[in-house]
Design a protein around this motif. Sequence first.
Motif, mmCIF file in Angstrom:
data_model
loop_
_atom_site.group_PDB
_atom_site.id
_atom_site.type_symbol
_atom_site.label_atom_id
_atom_site.label_comp_id
_atom_site.label_asym_id
_atom_site.label_seq_id
_atom_site.Cartn_x
_atom_site.Cartn_y
_atom_site.Cartn_z
ATOM 1 N N THR A 75 0.465 -1.067 0.116
ATOM 2 C CA THR A 75 -0.128 -0.314 0.006
ATOM 3 C C THR A 75 0.795 0.817 -0.026
ATOM 4 O O THR A 75 0.577 2.061 -0.655
ATOM 5 C CB THR A 75 -1.384 -0.236 1.219
ATOM 6 N N GLU A 76 1.560 1.046 0.366
ATOM 7 C CA GLU A 76 2.713 2.473 0.538
ATOM 8 C C GLU A 76 3.454 2.882 -0.408
ATOM 9 O O GLU A 76 3.959 3.388 -0.897
ATOM 10 C CB GLU A 76 3.491 2.311 1.541
ATOM 11 N N ALA A 77 3.616 1.406 -0.727
ATOM 12 C CA ALA A 77 4.299 1.791 -2.024
ATOM 13 C C ALA A 77 3.999 2.496 -3.895
ATOM 14 O O ALA A 77 4.471 2.756 -4.243
ATOM 15 C CB ALA A 77 5.266 0.298 -2.706
ATOM 16 N N PHE A 78 2.734 1.746 -3.112
ATOM 17 C CA PHE A 78 1.409 2.310 -4.508
ATOM 18 C C PHE A 78 1.471 3.494 -4.245
ATOM 19 O O PHE A 78 1.091 4.682 -5.559
ATOM 20 C CB PHE A 78 -0.626 1.229 -4.013
ATOM 21 N N PHE A 79 0.409 4.299 -3.101
ATOM 22 C CA PHE A 79 0.798 5.368 -2.732
ATOM 23 C C PHE A 79 1.858 6.437 -3.064
ATOM 24 O O PHE A 79 2.118 7.675 -3.325
ATOM 25 C CB PHE A 79 0.174 6.090 -1.327
ATOM 26 N N TYR A 80 3.567 5.949 -2.985
ATOM 27 C CA TYR A 80 4.631 6.650 -3.276
ATOM 28 C C TYR A 80 4.235 6.768 -4.476
ATOM 29 O O TYR A 80 4.874 8.364 -4.880
ATOM 30 C CB TYR A 80 5.744 6.269 -3.135
ATOM 31 N N THR A 81 4.066 5.608 -5.969
ATOM 32 C CA THR A 81 3.775 5.974 -6.736
ATOM 33 C C THR A 81 2.849 6.909 -7.152
ATOM 34 O O THR A 81 3.445 7.927 -7.919
ATOM 35 C CB THR A 81 4.282 4.434 -7.048
ATOM 36 N N LEU A 82 2.172 6.749 -7.189
ATOM 37 C CA LEU A 82 0.870 7.799 -7.111
ATOM 38 C C LEU A 82 1.297 8.732 -6.906
ATOM 39 O O LEU A 82 1.050 10.043 -8.054
ATOM 40 C CB LEU A 82 -0.886 7.183 -6.475
ATOM 41 N N LYS A 83 1.599 9.358 -5.020
ATOM 42 C CA LYS A 83 1.947 11.263 -5.351
ATOM 43 C C LYS A 83 2.924 11.283 -6.287
ATOM 44 O O LYS A 83 3.074 12.386 -6.670
ATOM 45 C CB LYS A 83 2.870 10.633 -3.970
ATOM 46 N N THR A 84 3.918 10.721 -6.795
ATOM 47 C CA THR A 84 5.463 10.986 -7.400
ATOM 48 C C THR A 84 5.151 10.937 -9.246
ATOM 49 O O THR A 84 5.386 11.900 -9.123
ATOM 50 C CB THR A 84 7.016 10.316 -7.098
ATOM 51 N N GLN A 85 4.162 9.574 -9.319
ATOM 52 C CA GLN A 85 4.039 10.144 -11.361
ATOM 53 C C GLN A 85 2.481 10.875 -11.078
ATOM 54 O O GLN A 85 2.257 11.761 -12.071
ATOM 55 C CB GLN A 85 4.142 8.974 -11.071
#
Length: 71
Positions: A10-20
């Motif tokens: 979940t953290e990886a998904f939201f990090y990717t979402l936030k940065t991309q």
Amino acid sequence: MPCGYNAAATEAFFYTLKTQLTHHERFMDKYEVELGLFNYIETCYNRRRRHTAIGCRITAEFELYIKAYVV
């Protein structure tokens, strides 16, 4: 009690979402946010992410496999 692996995913998904997505866009209203999220998840994230449930394949690869080998 939540599993640590679920939290990491979940953290990886939201990090990717936030940065991309969010660092490159400015949204005018809730509709634009929803549309941006949908487009990102359906056209970018799900098409590139490898899914362990389908043998660590990308969904497009798995769909081709199914069409070729399953009638």
